[in-house]
Every structure is written in structure tokens, then in C-alpha cells.
Design a protein around this motif. Structure first.
Motif, PDB file in Angstrom:
ATOM      1  N   ASP A  74       0.018  -7.835  -4.820  1.00 10.05           N
ATOM      2  CA  ASP A  74       0.435  -6.628  -4.091  1.00 10.05           C
ATOM      3  C   ASP A  74      -0.341  -6.426  -2.794  1.00 10.05           C
ATOM      4  OD1 ASP A  74       2.166  -6.200  -6.200  1.00 10.05           O
ATOM      5  OD2 ASP A  74       1.100  -4.459  -7.004  1.00 10.05           O
ATOM      6  N   HIS A  75      -1.655  -6.652  -2.831  1.00  7.29           N
ATOM      7  CA  HIS A  75      -2.452  -6.411  -1.629  1.00  7.29           C
ATOM      8  C   HIS A  75      -2.269  -7.519  -0.587  1.00  7.29           C
ATOM      9  CE1 HIS A  75      -4.420  -2.635  -2.621  1.00  7.29           C
ATOM     10  NE2 HIS A  75      -4.425  -3.062  -3.879  1.00  7.29           N
ATOM     11  N   THR A  76      -1.975  -8.731  -1.013  1.00  2.00           N
ATOM     12  CA  THR A  76      -1.662  -9.791  -0.053  1.00  2.00           C
ATOM     13  C   THR A  76      -0.382  -9.435   0.692  1.00  2.00           C
ATOM     14  OG1 THR A  76      -2.781 -11.494  -1.339  1.00  2.00           O
ATOM     15  CG2 THR A  76      -1.115 -12.252   0.228  1.00  2.00           C
ATOM     16  N   LYS A  77       0.613  -8.969  -0.045  1.00  2.00           N
ATOM     17  CA  LYS A  77       1.890  -8.573   0.562  1.00  2.00           C
ATOM     18  C   LYS A  77       1.672  -7.420   1.551  1.00  2.00           C
ATOM     19  CE  LYS A  77       6.421  -6.729  -0.609  1.00  2.00           C
ATOM     20  NZ  LYS A  77       7.158  -5.993  -1.618  1.00  2.00           N
ATOM     21  N   ALA A  78       0.936  -6.394   1.132  1.00  2.00           N
ATOM     22  CA  ALA A  78       0.684  -5.242   2.019  1.00  2.00           C
ATOM     23  C   ALA A  78      -0.142  -5.666   3.233  1.00  2.00           C
ATOM     24  CB  ALA A  78      -0.024  -4.130   1.248  1.00  2.00           C
ATOM     25  N   ASN A  79      -1.136  -6.525   3.014  1.00  2.00           N
ATOM     26  CA  ASN A  79      -1.970  -7.001   4.130  1.00  2.00           C
ATOM     27  C   ASN A  79      -1.126  -7.750   5.156  1.00  2.00           C
ATOM     28  OD1 ASN A  79      -4.177  -5.987   2.761  1.00  2.00           O
ATOM     29  ND2 ASN A  79      -5.017  -7.978   2.213  1.00  2.00           N
ATOM     30  N   ASP A  80      -0.219  -8.592   4.677  1.00  2.00           N
ATOM     31  CA  ASP A  80       0.637  -9.353   5.588  1.00  2.00           C
ATOM     32  C   ASP A  80       1.534  -8.417   6.398  1.00  2.00           C
ATOM     33  OD1 ASP A  80      -0.500 -11.702   4.696  1.00  2.00           O
ATOM     34  OD2 ASP A  80       1.181 -12.246   3.377  1.00  2.00           O
ATOM     35  N   GLU A  81       2.071  -7.398   5.749  1.00  2.00           N
ATOM     36  CA  GLU A  81       2.924  -6.445   6.448  1.00  2.00           C
ATOM     37  C   GLU A  81       2.121  -5.656   7.487  1.00  2.00           C
ATOM     38  OE1 GLU A  81       5.989  -2.737   5.594  1.00  2.00           O
ATOM     39  OE2 GLU A  81       5.199  -3.864   3.892  1.00  2.00           O
ATOM     40  N   LEU A  82       0.930  -5.218   7.106  1.00  2.00           N
ATOM     41  CA  LEU A  82       0.087  -4.470   8.042  1.00  2.00           C
ATOM     42  C   LEU A  82      -0.317  -5.345   9.227  1.00  2.00           C
ATOM     43  CD1 LEU A  82      -1.415  -1.915   8.853  1.00  2.00           C
ATOM     44  CD2 LEU A  82      -3.294  -2.634   7.360  1.00  2.00           C
ATOM     45  N   SER A 113       1.347  -7.803  10.489  1.00  2.00           N
ATOM     46  CA  SER A 113       2.527  -7.959  11.337  1.00  2.00           C
ATOM     47  C   SER A 113       2.735  -6.724  12.222  1.00  2.00           C
ATOM     48  CB  SER A 113       3.756  -8.200  10.452  1.00  2.00           C
ATOM     49  OG  SER A 113       4.915  -8.239  11.232  1.00  2.00           O
ATOM     50  N   ILE A 114       2.615  -5.548  11.642  1.00  2.00           N
ATOM     51  CA  ILE A 114       2.766  -4.304  12.413  1.00  2.00           C
ATOM     52  C   ILE A 114       1.668  -4.214  13.470  1.00  2.00           C
ATOM     53  CG2 ILE A 114       2.646  -1.776  12.294  1.00  2.00           C
ATOM     54  CD1 ILE A 114       3.828  -2.048   9.409  1.00  2.00           C
ATOM     55  N   ALA A 115       0.435  -4.474  13.059  1.00  2.00           N
ATOM     56  CA  ALA A 115      -0.711  -4.351  13.966  1.00  2.00           C
ATOM     57  C   ALA A 115      -0.621  -5.331  15.134  1.00  2.00           C
ATOM     58  CB  ALA A 115      -2.012  -4.567  13.198  1.00  2.00           C
ATOM     59  N   SER A 116      -0.191  -6.554  14.880  1.00  2.00           N
ATOM     60  CA  SER A 116      -0.132  -7.538  15.962  1.00  2.00           C
ATOM     61  C   SER A 116       0.896  -7.128  17.005  1.00  2.00           C
ATOM     62  CB  SER A 116       0.161  -8.937  15.427  1.00  2.00           C
ATOM     63  OG  SER A 116       1.493  -9.045  14.985  1.00  2.00           O
ATOM     64  N   GLY A 117       1.962  -6.483  16.595  1.00  2.00           N
ATOM     65  CA  GLY A 117       2.964  -6.013  17.538  1.00  2.00           C
ATOM     66  C   GLY A 117       2.469  -4.861  18.402  1.00  2.00           C
ATOM     67  N   LYS A 118       1.376  -4.258  17.993  1.00  2.00           N
ATOM     68  CA  LYS A 118       0.814  -3.117  18.725  1.00  2.00           C
ATOM     69  C   LYS A 118      -0.542  -3.452  19.350  1.00  2.00           C
ATOM     70  CE  LYS A 118       3.145   0.009  15.601  1.00  2.00           C
ATOM     71  NZ  LYS A 118       4.199   0.310  16.550  1.00  2.00           N
ATOM     72  N   ASN A 119      -0.916  -4.726  19.285  1.00  2.00           N
ATOM     73  CA  ASN A 119      -2.223  -5.174  19.784  1.00  2.00           C
ATOM     74  C   ASN A 119      -3.383  -4.436  19.120  1.00  2.00           C
ATOM     75  OD1 ASN A 119      -1.267  -7.188  21.519  1.00  2.00           O
ATOM     76  ND2 ASN A 119      -0.805  -5.663  23.082  1.00  2.00           N
TER      77      ASN A 119
END
Length: 181
Positions: free
Chosen positions: A79-87, A89-95
Motif C-alpha cells: 500500500d505505501h509503495t503504491k501511495a509513494n509512487d502516486e505522490l 508522480s504528482i510532486a514531480s509534475g509540480k517540481n
């Protein structure tokens, strides 16, 4: 002689009209950067906590004494690997920068936990999971209610029920407060 005071008066009036607008714009910009800073802090804290849960979950899955601890540990990894990957992805799009490692206190706790075995491991693991998920629920609740970035706010809102489930599951682990022995 009358012309000079009129020019000064006109300049003073223009300044009186322009400066408050400029000050307001500056206040709005600093408020906006304050919100951005809060969202950036959320990303750092949430990503570091997520990495800690993966590390601790791996320990639980491999060193757990009970089947419940082993199963819960594996679920933390998944669960935390999945959430970490999603976060990420979001963070990289926002620098925005994600943590590259757990917080030092969590690394120290994982090292101490790794030295335990049997029921002592299960008990320490359960207590750490309860404490960590209480903090995570508080962090994600704050972001979901007062975060300014819509995408991060939505991520926190979407992830919060899973974290609450983890907290309830952790409380039922052997050795946890309210858990069986």
C-alpha cells in the motif's frame, strides 16, 4: 507657486492609490508562497513517512513472529509503495521534492526494531505502526482539509481512508494497545 503644490498633491494621490495595490499584490504573493510551502512540506513529510512504512513493513513481513504481523507488514509494503509512487508522480509534475529516505528518527526506530525477535518484535512493531499511522492520519487529514494544491489535497483525501484502515488494523496486532497477545 500654485502649480507646485498641485503637482505634489497629484503625485501624493497617485502614490496613495498605487502603493496599497502593490502591497496587496505582495501580500497575496507571499500568502500564495506560504501555501506552496505548506504543500511542499506535506510532500516531504508524507513521502518520508511512506518510505518509513515500506522499510518497517519489510521488517514486519520478514521478522514478524505472528502471521498477522507478517501479513500486515506485507500490506504496508504494497500500500505505501503504491501511495509513494502516486505522490512522487504528482510532486514531480509540480517540481516539488520528495524525501529520498525516511526521517532519521524512523531510520533509528527501524534499526532498533530489526534487533528484536519473537513476541518482543511483534509488540514493538505493533506499537510503532499504531504511532506512525496516528501521525499519518493527522498529516493527511490536515492536507485534505486545508491543503491549497487541488491535486495534493485530492491525493490526501483519497489516501486517508487507507491510512485509517491501517491504523485500525495496527491496533489489532499482537502487542498493540487493544491487540491480542
Amino acid at each position: 507657486m500654485n502649480r507646485m503644490p498641485r503637482r505634489l498633491l497629484a503625485a501624493a494621490l497617485a502614490t496613495a492609490v498605487i502603493l496599497p495595490g502593490a502591497a496587496f499584490a505582495q501580500d497575496a504573493a507571499s500568502a500564495s508562497s506560504g501555501h506552496a510551502a505548506a504543500d511542499a512540506a506535506f510532500v516531504k513529510q508524507a513521502s518520508a513517512a511512506g518510505l518509513a512504512e515500506v522499510t518497517l513493513g519489510q521488517l514486519g513481513a520478514s521478522q514478524g513472529n505472528s502471521a498477522d504481523v507478517k501479513q500486515f507488514g506485507q500490506q504496508m509494503v504494497t500500500d505505501h509503495t503504491k501511495a509513494n509512487d502516486e505522490l512522487k508522480s504528482i510532486a514531480s509534475g509540480k517540481n516539488l521534492t520528495v524525501a529520498s529516505a525516511p526521517m532519521p528518527a524512523d531510520e533509528k526506530a527501524a534499526a532498533a526494531l530489526g534487533k528484536k525477535s519473537g513476541d518482543a518484535f511483534d509488540q514493538a512493531f505493533a506499537k510503532k505502526m499504531v504511532a506512525d499511522h496516528q501521525k499519518a492520519v493527522a498529516l493527511f487529514t490536515k492536507e485534505s482539509t486545508s491543503g491549497k494544491d487541488p491535486e495534493l489535497k485530492a491525493f490526501a483525501t483519497k489516501t486517508l481512508p487507507t491510512l485509517k484502515d491501517h491504523l485500525e488494523m495496527a491496533k489489532k496486532l499482537p502487542g498493540a494497545a487493544g491487540g491480542s497477545k
